[in-house]
Design an enzyme around this catalytic site. Structure first.
Site: not given
Ligand code: CIR
Length: 263
Positions: A71-72, A137, A168, A66, A255, A91
């Site tokens: 961004e995360d 999360r 999110h 991922d 993201c 992650r």
């Molecule tokens: C996740 O589930 O972490 C990833 N498949 C998607 C993350 C999306 N990120 C975001 O909205 N900032």
């Protein structure tokens, strides 16, 4: 008034690896197509670059399926960057991979030490405050630690709630300008945007709430004509980007990049 919440000199992105097919998803509607994802990613980068920003494209990291969703892993503010603490095992290690990249651009890098968790997708920075949504999360302990870290730079942080069943906070909203938020009705109904002007996504187009304002442009996912019309009429300069592959993994416009102007 400054426009620091959407005026950016830099962005960081990461190419999707082949392991993207193993990315996390709430509902399995099939694996993303790697070649098409690469094409959408290139269009996205091109749109950011067209505003004059310097866009870093990091190489794919196959060990983190991922990791295209950069961004995360961090929160970037003008004064410094903060490495986040993603709230899911696969992650968690992504944050550390951002440290050397950000060290080239910032003098001050802070780290969320835990045990709380926060993902960047739950953080909406506006001109006046930082909103952080609790979600599957992102938890209250992580938010309290972040509150302490950003206080040194003079930011007010407000805890809000990501709607039940939504990945999110920013899955359901985006900043459009100093005072305007694009939001799904279900999120705005919680009252969290009191004092802001809110533009709702059109009925049945909730999936396009995750857009980004980047300098003069608003990037939104392709395929949401009613909301597109609403935003054009409101005067925004739109760029539509294919998002079908990221959407299979619950990802959208925000993201795919870290956006910032280091002091
Ligand atoms: C996740 O589930 O972490 C990833 N498949 C998607 C993350 C999306 N990120 C975001 O909205 N900032």
């Amino acid at each position: 008034m400054s426009n620091r919440s959407y005026t950016f000199t830099h962005a960081i992105t990461r190419q999707p690896g082949r392991s993207i097919v193993d990315g996390l998803r709430a509902v399995d509607i099939g694996a993303p197509n790697h070649a098409l994802f690469l094409q959408h990613h290139a269009d996205y980068v091109k749109a950011l670059e067209s505003t004059g920003a310097k866009v870093t494209i990091l190489p794919a990291l196959e060990e983190f399926p991922d990791s295209v969703f950069v961004e995360d892993a961090a929160l970037c503010l003008p004064q410094g960057a903060i490495l986040m603490r993603p709230g899911t095992d696969s992650r968690l290690g992504e944050a550390a991979t951002m440290a050397p990249v950000l060290a080239d651009l910032y003098e001050e890098i802070l780290t969320l030490e835990g045990p709380g968790t926060i993902e960047g997708g739950d953080i909406l920075t506006t001109e006046r405050e930082i909103l952080v949504g609790t979600s599957e999360r992102t938890n209250a302990r992580g938010i309290e630690e972040l509150r302490g870290l950003v206080a040194r730079w003079g930011y007010k942080l407000r805890e809000v709630q990501t709607p039940e069943g939504v990945l999110h906070f920013k899955t359901d909203c985006s900043l459009l300008d100093n005072e305007t938020i694009l939001s799904t009705e279900r999120l705005a109904a919680s009252g969290c945007f009191e004092g802001y002007r809110v533009i709702h996504t059109a009925q049945g187009e909730e999936a396009c709430a995750n857009a980004i304002r980047f300098n003069d442009l608003v990037l939104m996912p392709d395929g949401f004509p009613k909301t597109e019309e609403i935003l054009r009429e409101a005067g925004y300069d739109l760029r539509k980007i294919g998002n079908s592959e990221a959407a299979k993994l619950d990802g959208g416009m925000s993201c795919l990049s870290l956006r910032f102007s280091p002091h």
